[in-house]
Design a protein around this motif. Structure first.
Motif, short mmCIF file in Angstrom:
data_model
loop_
_atom_site.label_atom_id
_atom_site.label_comp_id
_atom_site.label_asym_id
_atom_site.label_seq_id
_atom_site.Cartn_x
_atom_site.Cartn_y
_atom_site.Cartn_z
N ALA A 138 13.04 -6.96 0.60
CA ALA A 138 12.20 -6.66 1.63
C ALA A 138 10.84 -7.07 0.86
N THR A 139 10.85 -8.26 0.54
CA THR A 139 9.53 -8.86 -0.39
C THR A 139 8.30 -8.68 0.29
N LEU A 140 7.37 -8.19 -0.51
CA LEU A 140 5.80 -7.93 -0.03
C LEU A 140 5.25 -9.09 -0.01
N ILE A 141 4.81 -9.89 1.13
CA ILE A 141 4.13 -11.14 1.08
C ILE A 141 2.48 -10.68 1.08
N ARG A 142 1.74 -11.61 0.38
CA ARG A 142 0.30 -11.36 0.36
C ARG A 142 -0.21 -11.58 1.95
N GLY A 143 -0.90 -10.54 2.25
CA GLY A 143 -1.67 -10.62 3.54
C GLY A 143 -0.72 -9.72 4.54
N GLN A 144 0.39 -9.12 4.00
CA GLN A 144 1.51 -8.60 5.02
C GLN A 144 0.88 -7.18 5.23
N LYS A 145 1.29 -6.44 6.38
CA LYS A 145 1.32 -5.12 6.51
C LYS A 145 2.56 -4.56 6.60
N LEU A 146 3.15 -3.94 5.46
CA LEU A 146 4.35 -3.55 5.30
C LEU A 146 4.52 -1.83 5.05
N PRO A 147 4.82 -0.96 6.01
CA PRO A 147 4.97 0.45 5.68
C PRO A 147 5.95 0.71 5.04
N ILE A 148 5.74 1.97 4.48
CA ILE A 148 6.85 2.85 3.79
C ILE A 148 7.21 4.08 4.61
N PHE A 149 8.36 4.11 5.34
CA PHE A 149 8.59 5.09 6.08
C PHE A 149 9.49 6.25 5.18
N SER A 150 9.02 7.54 4.86
CA SER A 150 9.29 8.57 4.22
C SER A 150 9.62 9.90 4.84
N GLY A 151 9.91 10.65 4.18
CA GLY A 151 10.18 12.20 4.85
C GLY A 151 9.65 13.33 4.08
N SER A 152 9.62 14.44 4.67
CA SER A 152 9.04 15.63 3.68
C SER A 152 9.89 15.77 2.56
N LEU A 304 3.98 6.64 5.27
CA LEU A 304 3.71 7.77 6.32
C LEU A 304 5.23 8.61 6.27
N THR A 305 4.99 9.75 6.38
CA THR A 305 6.08 10.72 6.42
C THR A 305 6.68 11.17 8.01
N MET A 306 7.88 10.82 8.16
CA MET A 306 8.48 11.07 9.53
C MET A 306 8.98 12.40 9.85
N PRO A 307 8.22 13.23 10.49
CA PRO A 307 8.77 14.65 10.93
C PRO A 307 10.04 14.54 11.35
N ASN A 308 10.81 15.51 10.38
CA ASN A 308 12.29 15.82 10.58
C ASN A 308 12.98 14.24 10.43
N ASP A 309 12.51 13.44 9.57
CA ASP A 309 13.24 12.16 9.33
C ASP A 309 13.25 11.32 10.70
N ASP A 310 12.62 11.60 11.77
CA ASP A 310 12.79 10.97 13.07
C ASP A 310 12.12 9.72 13.13
N GLN A 326 9.19 -2.84 7.65
CA GLN A 326 9.32 -1.47 7.18
C GLN A 326 10.20 -1.21 6.16
N ILE A 327 9.75 -0.34 4.98
CA ILE A 327 10.62 0.11 4.04
C ILE A 327 10.97 1.45 4.23
N VAL A 328 12.53 1.66 4.32
CA VAL A 328 12.76 2.99 4.77
C VAL A 328 13.36 3.80 3.57
N LEU A 329 13.18 5.11 3.13
CA LEU A 329 13.64 5.74 2.34
C LEU A 329 14.36 6.61 2.94
N GLY A 330 15.80 6.79 2.18
CA GLY A 330 17.03 7.29 2.76
C GLY A 330 17.16 8.77 2.18
N ARG A 331 17.42 9.66 3.07
CA ARG A 331 17.67 11.26 2.63
C ARG A 331 18.63 11.17 1.85
N GLU A 332 19.95 10.49 2.37
CA GLU A 332 21.30 10.78 1.62
C GLU A 332 21.39 10.09 0.17
#
Length: 456
Positions: A138-152, A304-310, A326-332
Motif C-alpha cells: 500500500a505504497t505511500l505516494i508523495r502528495g497522496q492522502k492515505l488514512p490509517i483505519f484503526s480501532g480502540s 482514525l479510530t473506528m468505533p466498534n471497529d465499524d 486506506q491502510i486497515v489495521l486488523g484486530r485478529e
C-alpha cells in the motif's frame, strides 16, 4: 473606530452570544479580556446584529458581565518560519517547549483553501516508511492522502511514531524532507510518549509537533489540524520541502465538531454528527497534494479510530470517499501478536500504480505486490476450508498455501518497532516467502520475472 462590548447575552458550553454587534465577519477572531486574563474566540454564526462565537480556551469562570469583547477584524493567524521544525506547539500554535516565540514578518491564516484541481500536479514517486506491508503493498505516494483505519486499543500510536522515525523520501539527497505531526485530543501519557520517542530517536529535529490534549477545550481541537496543515503549506510551498503530515486521531476531531454542532442546536445527521461533516473533512484532506511549478509536496497520513471497529461508521466512511485508499489495521492480527497488524486485503493505495516500478522503486515491485495479494487471498480460502475438514486433509498445494500464510504474517508483515526495512529488503523478503509456493502457482508473475529472479 473599534468598539468594545461589555455585556454578553448568553453563555452555553464553549459558545458566547452577543447582540447589537456591527460589522462582524464570519470566522473573525475576537479578543476577550476577563479581569486581565486574555482569551480568544472565533465568530461562527451571524444573524442580523446577533453573533455567536466559540471561545478557544473555554468559558469557565466567564460570566455575562465580567468580560469585554473586541472584534479584531482578522481571521485566526499563526506566525511561521522554518524554525518551527524541532519545536512543539499547543493546538492553536502557541509554543509549549520553552523555546520562545516564532518570529516572522508574515502571519498565515489557518483557514487555508483546498488546492485548485487545475493547479494540482499528479502525485509521483513514493515515501519510504520502512514498514514492508505499507511500502510493498500500500505504497505511500508523495502528495497522496492515505488514512490509517484503526480501532480502540490498537497500536496506531506506535505505528505513527515508527513512521515519523523511519520515513524518508527516496530520491536525490538535495531535496529536504520534514514531518508535521498533529496529536488531536490525546491523553497526557500518549503526548509524552510521542515527545520522548521523537527525542530519543533524533527525529524531533525534522518534526513540528502540534499537540491538543484530551482535557484541552474542544474548540481548540477544531483548530489543531488547520494549524498543522498551514505549517505544512508554508514548508512545502514557500520553503520547497517535501512534508509528511500525520494526524491522530481524526475521530476526536469529528467528536469535537459534533459537540459544538449540538451546542449550536444544529439539526444532526448520521449518529449525531453535523450534516456538513463530509465537506468539513474535505476542507482538511484536500489541502494535501503537489502543485505545478512548485517542487514541494504535502502528503497526508490521517489516523482514525473506528468505533466498534465499524468501517461503515460515518468518520471512516466519509474519509474513504475523499482520500485515495486506506491502510486497515486488523484486530485478529493484533490478537495474534502481529505488529504492525496491517490487514492487507482491505488495504489499498489507489495512486500506488503510478509511483512504483522501474525508475521509482524496483522493476519487479508491481508484479510482486499483485502476487502477494492474490496468494494471501487464497490463504484465507484455504484456512476457511481447514476449519471444516481439518488441516491434515488438505491437498499438498493447500498445505503449501498454509505454510505461505504463516511465513507471510510471521516474517513479512511482522517487524519490530525499531526495524527499518528499505524497499529492496522488503521486495527480497517477498520473493523469499513466495518461493514457498510452486512456480506454477505464481500466476501474477511473468515467466521472465521468475526466471530473472531465480537466476540472479
Amino acid at each position: 473606530m473599534k468598539k468594545e462590548y461589555l455585556k454578553l447575552d448568553k453563555i452555553e458550553g464553549p459558545l458566547i452570544m452577543l447582540s447589537e454587534v456591527e460589522d462582524a465577519s464570519y470566522g473573525e477572531i475576537i479578543d476577550i479580556d476577563m479581569a486581565g486574563e486574555k482569551r480568544k474566540g472565533k465568530v461562527i454564526k451571524i444573524e442580523k446584529d446577533k453573533v455567536v462565537a466559540q471561545v478557544f480556551e473555554g468559558t469557565s469562570e466567564l460570566s455575562t458581565r465580567n468580560a469585554s469583547i473586541r472584534f479584531t477584524g482578522k481571521p485566526f493567524e499563526i506566525s511561521l518560519s522554518k524554525e518551527i521544525l524541532g519545536r512543539t506547539f499547543n493546538g492553536i500554535g502557541i509554543p509549549i517547549d520553552n523555546g520562545g516565540e516564532i518570529y516572522s514578518n508574515k502571519k498565515y491564516n489557518v483557514n487555508g483553501r483546498p488546492i485548485n484541481p487545475v493547479a494540482r500536479e499528479y502525485p509521483r514517486n513514493y515515501i519510504q516508511t520502512g514498514i514492508s506491508s505499507i511500502d510493498c503493498l500500500a505504497t505511500l505516494i508523495r502528495g497522496q492522502k492515505l488514512p490509517i483505519f484503526s480501532g480502540s486499543g490498537m497500536p496506531h500510536n506506535e505505528l505513527a511514531a515508527q513512521i515519523v522515525k523511519q520515513a524518508r523520501i527516496s530520491s536525490s539527497s538535495n531535496e529536504e524532507f520534514g514531518i508535521v505531526f498533529a496529536a488531536i485530543g490525546v491523553k497526557h501519557d500518549d503526548a509524552n510518549y510521542f515527545k520522548r520517542n521523537f527525542e530519543e530517536s533524533g527525529a524531533i529535529e525534522r518534526v513540528a509537533m502540534y499537540i491538543n490534549l484530551a482535557d484541552d477545550p474542544i474548540v481548540e481541537r477544531t483548530i489543531t489540524p488547520r494549524c498543522a496543515l498551514t505549517a505544512a503549506e508554508y514548508l512545502a510551498f514557500e520553503e520547497g520541502m517535501h512534508i509528511l503530515v500525520i494526524m491522530t486521531d481524526i475521530t476526536s476531531y469529528c467528536e469535537a465538531l459534533r459537540e459544538i454542532s449540538s451546542a449550536r442546536e444544529e439539526v444532526p445527521s448520521r449518529k449525531g454528527y453535523p450534516g456538513y461533516l463530509y465537506s468539513d473533512l474535505a476542507s482538511l484532506y484536500e489541502r494535501a497534494g503537489m502543485m505545478k511549478g512548485n517542487k514541494g509536496s504535502i502528503t497526508l497520513l490521517p489516523i482514525l479510530t473506528m468505533p466498534n471497529d465499524d468501517i461503515t461508521h460515518p468518520v471512516p466512511d466519509l474519509t474513504g470517499y475523499i482520500t485515495e485508499g486506506q491502510i486497515v489495521l486488523g484486530r485478529e492480527l493484533y490478537q495474534n501478536n502481529i505488529y504492525p497488524p496491517v490487514n492487507i486485503l482491505p488495504s489499498l493505495s489507489r495512486l500506488m500504480k503510478d509511483g512504483i516500478g522501474e525508475g521509482f522503486t524496483r522493476k519487479d515491485h508491481p508484479e510482486v505486490s499483485n502476487q502477494l495479494f492474490a496468494s494471501y487471498s487464497r490463504v484465507q480460502e484455504v484456512r476457511a476450508l481447514a476449519q471444516i475438514i481439518g488441516e491434515d486433509d488438505l491437498s499438498e498445494i493447500d498445505k503449501k498455501y498454509m505454510e505461505f500464510g504463516k511465513a507471510f504474517e510471521g516474517r513479512f508483515i511482522t517487524q519490530n518497532f525499531d526495524e527499518n526495512r528499505n524497499i529492496e529488503e522488503s521486495l527480497n523478503l517477498a520473493w523469499e516467502i513466495l518461493g514457498i509456493l510452486p512456480k506454477e502457482e505464481l500466476d501474477r508473475l511473468s515467466p521472465e520475472m521468475i526466471e530473472e529472479y531465480y537466476n540472479s
